[in-house]
Structure formats: C-alpha cells, structure tokens
Scaffold this active site. Structure first.
Site, short mmCIF file in Angstrom:
data_model
loop_
_atom_site.label_atom_id
_atom_site.label_comp_id
_atom_site.label_asym_id
_atom_site.label_seq_id
_atom_site.Cartn_x
_atom_site.Cartn_y
_atom_site.Cartn_z
N GLN A 280 -14.90 42.94 -3.95
CA GLN A 280 -16.34 43.20 -4.07
C GLN A 280 -17.14 41.95 -3.71
O GLN A 280 -16.87 40.86 -4.21
CB GLN A 280 -16.66 43.66 -5.51
CG GLN A 280 -18.10 44.05 -5.75
CD GLN A 280 -18.54 45.31 -5.01
OE1 GLN A 280 -17.72 46.17 -4.69
NE2 GLN A 280 -19.81 45.42 -4.72
N ASP B 201 -12.66 48.11 3.75
CA ASP B 201 -14.05 47.77 4.08
C ASP B 201 -14.26 47.69 5.59
O ASP B 201 -15.40 47.69 6.05
CB ASP B 201 -14.42 46.41 3.49
CG ASP B 201 -15.09 46.51 2.14
OD1 ASP B 201 -15.87 47.46 1.94
OD2 ASP B 201 -14.84 45.63 1.29
N LYS C 83 -17.08 53.31 -8.02
CA LYS C 83 -15.94 53.45 -7.10
C LYS C 83 -14.72 53.96 -7.85
O LYS C 83 -14.02 54.85 -7.38
CB LYS C 83 -15.62 52.09 -6.46
CG LYS C 83 -16.57 51.69 -5.37
CD LYS C 83 -16.38 50.24 -4.94
CE LYS C 83 -17.49 49.84 -3.98
NZ LYS C 83 -17.50 48.41 -3.66
N1 GUN Z 1 -21.03 44.69 -1.89
C1 GUN Z 1 -22.04 45.50 -1.48
N2 GUN Z 1 -21.61 46.37 -0.56
C2 GUN Z 1 -20.30 46.13 -0.38
C3 GUN Z 1 -19.30 46.73 0.45
O1 GUN Z 1 -19.53 47.67 1.22
N3 GUN Z 1 -18.05 46.19 0.34
C4 GUN Z 1 -17.77 45.16 -0.48
N4 GUN Z 1 -16.51 44.69 -0.49
N5 GUN Z 1 -18.67 44.57 -1.25
C5 GUN Z 1 -19.92 45.07 -1.20
#
Ligand code: GUN
Length: 281
Positions: free
Chosen positions: A96, A119, A52
C-alpha cells in the site's frame, strides 16, 4: 445524461469473479491468494486496505494483510516481499502506498515479482503494457477503461483527453486507450489551453487531483467523462470534475463517490485472479 453507476458495475464484476474463483477451486483445488503489506497507520490507507480485504474475502480469495509500524526497516519489508515471491499460495502482492520517506518506493516495487505485481507498477509490467503485451494493468485505469467500454464498446478513432500524467493513472490510462485505437492527448499542469483540449474530446479522463477543475463549458455534447479525483474540500469529497455543470453537457459521467472508486478494488481482485491463472499455465 447517463450516470455511470460504478457501485453497480463493481458489484457485477465481483459476482463474475466470485464464480470464476469457484471454478478455479474445482479445477485446481486451490484459490488465488492476495497479500497486502500495510506500513504505518495513515487513516486513508487503513480504510483502503480494510475494503480490499473485505472484497477479497467476498469473492472467495485467500487474503492476508501484513502490518508494519511506520518505523519498520526497509530491509525487513524487502525480505518479506522475497518470502512472498517464493510462496506458492500467494498469487498477488500489493504494498500500500504512500510509503514512509525512509523506504525507497522504487526498490520496493522492483522487488515484487512481475508475475505477482497486482498493481501493475513493476517496470516489466509498465513496459509490457506500453508494448501491447499481456501484463498486469494498474487497477484504477483498468476500472475506468471497463466503465468506458460499457458505455461505448467501439472506441476506435475516438478522441480521448487524459488530464494528468501520473504513473498510477494518466500514463497507463493513455496506454489502454491507445490499444483501443483512440487518438489520445495527455494533458497536465503545463498544458497551455486545457479547456480547448477538453473541448476536442469524445472521452475525458480527469486524474489530476484538482477539485472540480473540469467545468461545464469544457465539455461538448456526447462526451464521456470519467472522474478519478478524490479531493477533500470544505464541502466534503469532490472529484476533478464539476459534476453539476458537466452533467448538463456530458453523454455519460461518473459520480464521486460511487464511480471509479468501487471499480478500482474490483479490478484488484481481477488482477489477482489473472496472476493466479497465468501462474497455472
Ligand atoms: N494507494 C492509493 N492507491 C493505490 C494503489 O492503487 N495501489 C497501491 N499499492 N497503493 C495505493
């Protein structure tokens, strides 16, 4: 069969976003900022977060990762989120997942300002999406949606079957397809005859986390099949769709890896830029 190249589509989207960031920089003399909070040292989370950060930098976003040990107090995290909510240089906040057990996921999500919730997990965004209003949309279903639209721009009246009902994927995917006037069936572990449901579908989105669940004889000709699964098996990483079998029937499908995955991160960048733009209006 069209093999949907998620890597290529994501690269194209990132290129578009990079240009957009450059234009925003000229217009506002600042760039959107993404802050990711990472708790603990789970390997998959570490890898996601590193990807990311790299992608955010590549398109010219301001990017920051805040790391806490597994043992961090919930209060510390909530206070940090409040601080980021009030920080004008932060356009998007992502915590996360998964979180350690002693931290309340619901509380964390609800502390993030809906306007910075990249998100799309905050109840305000979930509600706005289901009501058809503007909102942040969870990155993975948004990526799936963009891939489907690329193959079939007019989805009106199509039969879509979503396999899996999670808040992360299945439910928001359903909302996006409904908005496009699809007839959507949500299926899950208690569905009586999953094969029969899938055989009705023009579009299948598989997001259940069961390795190679969707078989060749579950898919009629001309179906678009999107595979959200990432399952570790003895034979390496496989999706929720049996690729070899289904690729003989489907009109188009995504591989694993190289399908939905790369789009998810590109969509996170898109959401960050969209949050920034809305905050300037
Ligand atoms: N962990 C796995 N996929 C995601 C996601 O799309 N967002 C977040 N915040 N954590 C994750």
């Amino acid at each position: 069969m069209i093999l949907i190249d998620g890597k290529k589509e994501a690269a194209e989207l990132r290129e578009k976003l990079k240009q957009e960031v450059a234009e925003l920089k000229l217009k506002y003399n600042k760039v959107p900022g993404l802050t990711v909070i990472l708790i603990g040292d789970m390997a998959p989370s570490q890898i996601y977060v590193r990807n990311k950060e790299r992608s955010a930098n590549e398109v010219g976003l301001k990017s920051e990762v805040i790391k806490y040990p597994e043992t961090v107090e919930e209060k510390t995290v909530l206070e940090k989120i409040e601080e980021l909510n009030n920080d004008k240089t932060v356009s998007g906040i992502l915590v996360q997942l998964p979180l350690p057990n002693h931290i309340d996921k619901k509380k964390v999500i609800e502390t993030i300002l809906p306007s910075k919730d990249v998100d799309g997990f905050h109840p305000t965004n979930v509600g706005n999406l289901s009501s058809g209003y503007e909102s942040s949309v969870p990155c993975t279903p948004l990526g799936c949606y963009l891939l489907i639209k690329k193959i079939e721009p007019n989805l009106s009246g199509k039969k879509a079957v979503v396999v899996g009902r999670s808040n992360l994927n299945g439910k928001p995917m359903t909302q996006l397809l409904l908005k496009e006037n699809c007839t959507v069936t949500i299926t899950h572990s208690r569905t009586k005859d999953l094969k029969a449901e899938c055989l009705e579908a023009d579009i299948i989105v598989a997001a259940v986390g069961i390795p190679e669940l969707v078989r060749g004889d579950w898919v009629k000709k001309d179906t678009i099949v999107i595979d959200v699964g990432i399952n570790k098996t003895d034979n390496g990483i496989v999706g929720d769709v049996n690729f070899e079998e289904v690729s003989k029937n489907a009109k188009a499908m995504t591989p694993v890896p190289g399908g939905v995955g790369p789009m998810t991160i590109a969509c996170l960048l898109k959401n960050t830029i969209d949050c920034f733009k809305r905050s300037q209006n």
